[in-house]
Design a protein around this motif. Structure first.
Motif, short mmCIF file in Angstrom:
data_model
loop_
_atom_site.label_atom_id
_atom_site.label_comp_id
_atom_site.label_asym_id
_atom_site.label_seq_id
_atom_site.Cartn_x
_atom_site.Cartn_y
_atom_site.Cartn_z
N GLN A 1 -39.09 -13.30 -10.85
CA GLN A 1 -38.01 -13.68 -9.95
C GLN A 1 -36.97 -14.53 -10.68
N THR A 2 -35.97 -14.99 -9.94
CA THR A 2 -34.89 -15.79 -10.51
C THR A 2 -35.04 -17.25 -10.12
N LEU A 3 -34.98 -18.10 -11.12
CA LEU A 3 -35.00 -19.55 -10.93
C LEU A 3 -33.57 -20.00 -10.69
N SER A 4 -33.36 -20.74 -9.61
CA SER A 4 -32.02 -21.24 -9.28
C SER A 4 -32.08 -22.73 -9.02
N LEU A 5 -31.29 -23.48 -9.76
CA LEU A 5 -31.23 -24.93 -9.60
C LEU A 5 -29.77 -25.37 -9.47
N THR A 6 -29.60 -26.49 -8.79
CA THR A 6 -28.27 -27.09 -8.63
C THR A 6 -28.31 -28.53 -9.10
N CYS A 7 -27.24 -28.94 -9.74
CA CYS A 7 -27.07 -30.33 -10.16
C CYS A 7 -25.83 -30.88 -9.45
N THR A 8 -26.03 -31.91 -8.66
CA THR A 8 -24.92 -32.53 -7.95
C THR A 8 -24.52 -33.80 -8.67
N ASN B 1 -33.07 -15.66 -14.99
CA ASN B 1 -33.63 -14.42 -14.45
C ASN B 1 -34.96 -14.06 -15.10
N SER B 2 -35.69 -13.22 -14.41
CA SER B 2 -36.92 -12.63 -14.95
C SER B 2 -37.85 -13.68 -15.55
N VAL B 3 -38.16 -14.69 -14.77
CA VAL B 3 -38.95 -15.80 -15.30
C VAL B 3 -40.40 -15.38 -15.54
N SER C 1 -29.49 -13.91 -22.62
CA SER C 1 -29.54 -12.69 -21.81
C SER C 1 -30.06 -12.94 -20.39
N ARG C 2 -30.73 -14.10 -20.17
CA ARG C 2 -31.33 -14.36 -18.86
C ARG C 2 -30.69 -15.53 -18.12
N THR C 3 -29.72 -16.20 -18.75
CA THR C 3 -29.22 -17.47 -18.22
C THR C 3 -27.77 -17.35 -17.76
N SER C 4 -27.49 -18.01 -16.64
CA SER C 4 -26.11 -18.12 -16.16
C SER C 4 -25.90 -19.53 -15.61
#
Length: 120
Positions: free
Chosen positions: A16-23, A85-87, A67-70
């Motif tokens: 799956q895709t790991l999604s994190l936010t930094c505020t 992506n694709s963790v 290739s997996r990071t945004s």
């Protein structure tokens, strides 16, 4: 005082895709004096720089993860985001966001980090 706060799920399933936010508070992510990075530390290992987003929105990534990071940003909320992506279980780590000061290219402010575990 600049403060950075990471947030996101602590558990992600393989593939799956790991999604994190930094505020960010106390500073603007569009200031030309700074850039904003994501860094991680797997258990028992050293820090790994993942990538950076500059004040103009341009991005750079470490080759092994490119290739997996945004990395993206929301300037209206002073937030930067990370998608991996694709963790796999090897992506299990504490993930940090940090500010880069262009005057000396050092990380001068860090978030407290957030643990992400990749497991089914």
């Amino acid at each position: 005082q600049v403060q950075l706060q990471e947030s996101g799920p602590g558990l992600v399933k393989p593939s799956q895709t790991l999604s994190l936010t930094c505020t960010i508070s106390g500073g603007s992510i569009t200031s030309s004096s700074y850039a904003w990075s994501w860094i991680r530390q797997p258990p028992g290992k050293g820090l790994e720089w993942m990538g950076v987003i500059r004040y103009d929105g341009s991005t750079f990534y470490t080759p092994s993860l490119k290739s997996r990071t945004s990395i993206s940003r929301d300037t209206s909320r002073d937030q930067i985001s990370l998608q991996l992506n694709s963790v796999t279980p090897e992506d299990t780590a504490v993930y940090y966001c940090a500010r880069v000061d262009y005057s000396d290219f050092l990380f001068d402010y860090w978030g407290q980090g957030t643990q992400v575990t990749v497991s089914s």
